[in-house]
Design an enzyme around this catalytic site. Sequence first.
Site, mmCIF file in Angstrom:
data_model
loop_
_atom_site.group_PDB
_atom_site.id
_atom_site.type_symbol
_atom_site.label_atom_id
_atom_site.label_comp_id
_atom_site.label_asym_id
_atom_site.label_seq_id
_atom_site.Cartn_x
_atom_site.Cartn_y
_atom_site.Cartn_z
ATOM 1 N N LYS A 133 -5.445 10.395 1.153
ATOM 2 C CA LYS A 133 -5.322 9.368 1.773
ATOM 3 C C LYS A 133 -6.685 8.720 0.949
ATOM 4 O O LYS A 133 -7.606 9.516 0.968
ATOM 5 C CB LYS A 133 -5.696 9.280 3.071
ATOM 6 C CG LYS A 133 -5.978 8.249 3.642
ATOM 7 C CD LYS A 133 -5.665 8.251 5.201
ATOM 8 C CE LYS A 133 -6.649 6.972 5.809
ATOM 9 N NZ LYS A 133 -6.616 7.565 7.222
ATOM 10 N N LYS A 139 -3.026 -1.912 16.296
ATOM 11 C CA LYS A 139 -3.064 -1.274 17.526
ATOM 12 C C LYS A 139 -4.284 -0.810 18.419
ATOM 13 O O LYS A 139 -5.556 -1.337 17.845
ATOM 14 C CB LYS A 139 -2.625 0.094 17.150
ATOM 15 C CG LYS A 139 -1.020 0.284 15.532
ATOM 16 C CD LYS A 139 -1.019 2.148 15.598
ATOM 17 C CE LYS A 139 0.098 1.421 14.871
ATOM 18 N NZ LYS A 139 0.390 1.695 13.780
ATOM 19 N N VAL A 189 -5.382 0.218 2.564
ATOM 20 C CA VAL A 189 -5.964 -1.448 2.855
ATOM 21 C C VAL A 189 -6.913 -1.357 1.853
ATOM 22 O O VAL A 189 -6.375 -2.015 0.652
ATOM 23 C CB VAL A 189 -5.373 -1.838 3.945
ATOM 24 C CG1 VAL A 189 -6.092 -3.006 4.492
ATOM 25 C CG2 VAL A 189 -4.509 -1.577 4.640
ATOM 26 N N ASP A 197 -16.622 4.587 13.849
ATOM 27 C CA ASP A 197 -16.409 5.474 13.187
ATOM 28 C C ASP A 197 -15.804 3.888 12.669
ATOM 29 O O ASP A 197 -15.079 3.245 14.170
ATOM 30 C CB ASP A 197 -14.744 6.199 14.274
ATOM 31 C CG ASP A 197 -13.485 6.420 12.615
ATOM 32 O OD1 ASP A 197 -13.242 5.660 11.616
ATOM 33 O OD2 ASP A 197 -12.684 7.355 13.052
ATOM 34 N N SER A 209 -13.499 1.504 10.158
ATOM 35 C CA SER A 209 -12.686 1.733 8.607
ATOM 36 C C SER A 209 -13.135 0.881 7.646
ATOM 37 O O SER A 209 -13.193 -0.272 8.015
ATOM 38 C CB SER A 209 -11.247 1.146 9.242
ATOM 39 O OG SER A 209 -10.168 1.082 7.559
ATOM 40 N N ALA A 210 -13.231 1.844 6.403
ATOM 41 C CA ALA A 210 -13.721 0.802 5.344
ATOM 42 C C ALA A 210 -13.034 -0.307 4.900
ATOM 43 O O ALA A 210 -13.585 -1.616 4.649
ATOM 44 C CB ALA A 210 -13.729 1.772 3.494
ATOM 45 N N ASP A 211 -11.329 -0.680 5.860
ATOM 46 C CA ASP A 211 -10.827 -2.290 5.731
ATOM 47 C C ASP A 211 -11.234 -2.876 5.871
ATOM 48 O O ASP A 211 -11.204 -3.963 5.314
ATOM 49 C CB ASP A 211 -9.330 -2.138 5.938
ATOM 50 C CG ASP A 211 -8.848 -0.634 6.041
ATOM 51 O OD1 ASP A 211 -8.603 0.252 5.022
ATOM 52 O OD2 ASP A 211 -7.132 -0.586 6.807
ATOM 53 N N GLU A 266 1.098 -1.334 0.126
ATOM 54 C CA GLU A 266 0.315 -0.280 -0.404
ATOM 55 C C GLU A 266 1.155 1.214 -0.282
ATOM 56 O O GLU A 266 1.995 1.313 0.123
ATOM 57 C CB GLU A 266 -1.045 -0.263 1.633
ATOM 58 C CG GLU A 266 0.242 0.116 2.567
ATOM 59 C CD GLU A 266 -1.560 0.576 3.420
ATOM 60 O OE1 GLU A 266 -1.447 2.005 3.799
ATOM 61 O OE2 GLU A 266 -1.259 -0.127 4.677
HETATM 62 N N1 PSU Z 1 -2.405 1.272 10.536
HETATM 63 C C1 PSU Z 1 -1.145 1.486 10.643
HETATM 64 N N2 PSU Z 1 -0.748 2.492 10.022
HETATM 65 C C2 PSU Z 1 -1.528 2.612 8.663
HETATM 66 C C3 PSU Z 1 -2.850 2.648 8.131
HETATM 67 C C4 PSU Z 1 -3.196 2.138 9.700
HETATM 68 O O1 PSU Z 1 -0.502 0.837 11.205
HETATM 69 O O2 PSU Z 1 -0.579 3.486 7.487
HETATM 70 C C5 PSU Z 1 -2.746 2.746 7.357
HETATM 71 C C6 PSU Z 1 -3.584 1.919 6.217
HETATM 72 O O3 PSU Z 1 -3.598 2.358 5.179
HETATM 73 C C7 PSU Z 1 -4.831 1.688 6.551
HETATM 74 C C8 PSU Z 1 -5.221 3.222 7.097
HETATM 75 O O4 PSU Z 1 -5.744 1.265 5.557
HETATM 76 O O5 PSU Z 1 -4.551 3.677 7.965
HETATM 77 C C9 PSU Z 1 -6.677 2.950 7.784
HETATM 78 O O6 PSU Z 1 -6.943 4.472 7.625
HETATM 79 P P1 PSU Z 1 -8.629 4.511 8.145
HETATM 80 O O7 PSU Z 1 -9.449 4.229 10.219
HETATM 81 O O8 PSU Z 1 -9.400 6.059 8.070
HETATM 82 O O9 PSU Z 1 -9.724 3.219 7.578
HETATM 83 MN MN MN Z 2 -12.006 5.895 10.190
#
Ligand code: PSU
Ligand code: MN
Length: 311
Positions: free
Chosen positions: A92, A165, A112, A144, A146-148, A30
Amino acid sequence: MNAESLKKHLVVSPEVQDALDNNKPVVALESTIISHGMPYPKNVETALQVEQIIRDNGAVPATIAIIEGKLRAGLSADEIDYLGKKGLEVTKASRRDIPVLVERGADGATTVAATMIVANLAGISVFATGGIGGVHRGAETTMDISADLEELAQTPVMVICAGAKSILDLGLTREYLETKGVTVFGYQTDELPAFYTRSSGFSVDYRVDTPAELARIFHTKSELGLGGGMLVTNPIPEQYSMDADSINATIEAALVEMDEKGIAGKKITPFLLDKIQKLTGGASLEANIQLVFNNVALGAQVASQLSEQHA
Ligand code: PSU
Ligand code: MN
């Protein structure tokens, strides 16, 4: 996507395309981790070392991003440097951002979720990174999430990470993945790793001890037409793992500051990563880099096994 649209929007580098055409192992990477996850120039150095580790393990790296409106699989060193230097100025890009950036001819650093989408379009099955997004603490009111996690539910790519984390609610993240039918694997562990540390107090769904078995399970899932991804959690190597109490105290402090500053939405994860790096004086950055190295090596091994099974 039909063949014509694919040709219009997706650019696979000649090296990656050659590997895919000849059933050679490929590992997707990524780019949000480059632009938003680490400071310059460490981010670029790390991204290039990561590619080298994949090569050393017999696979071809495919760093994924959106550049001038094209979905790209396989970047040059100059392009990686460009994304790394631009850092937070690059958008992003998660699933929702893709059509806009493509239409506008803009750049995007893929999360991701977005990396899984592009990897799948290119025909890449294995993707290795550091950490994934998940269910944030307090999601029962903020929603909140994540879309992941949704992407893991629907896109057939194996994602290898070091767990999540504790900036996230790991228990809720586990529950969400269960609801969505995403199997959480522990590589040579029964316990869900928590990124900087090898343990979290949560279990994984299945322990798997070899890259070959991970590849066989992925293959079987595809034979069964089950769809969706697979989440492999690979603990940080012992010698680089951090002290749990101290990193958790740091994470708590970062979360307090996030609330005070009113940080919200897609800025949350990059803010916390940066804050934690500053508060630990770089120790967490070093741990982060080492766990990524460890994950991409495993990614290359799994991709090699997948190629052999298709041979
Ligand atoms: N967690 C990490 N390092 C990162 C990310 C998440 O420890 O770099 C990044 C990844 O690209 C992940 C994104 O897909 O943050 C998730 O962001 P969000 O929570 O806004 O979906
Ligand atoms: Mn988010």
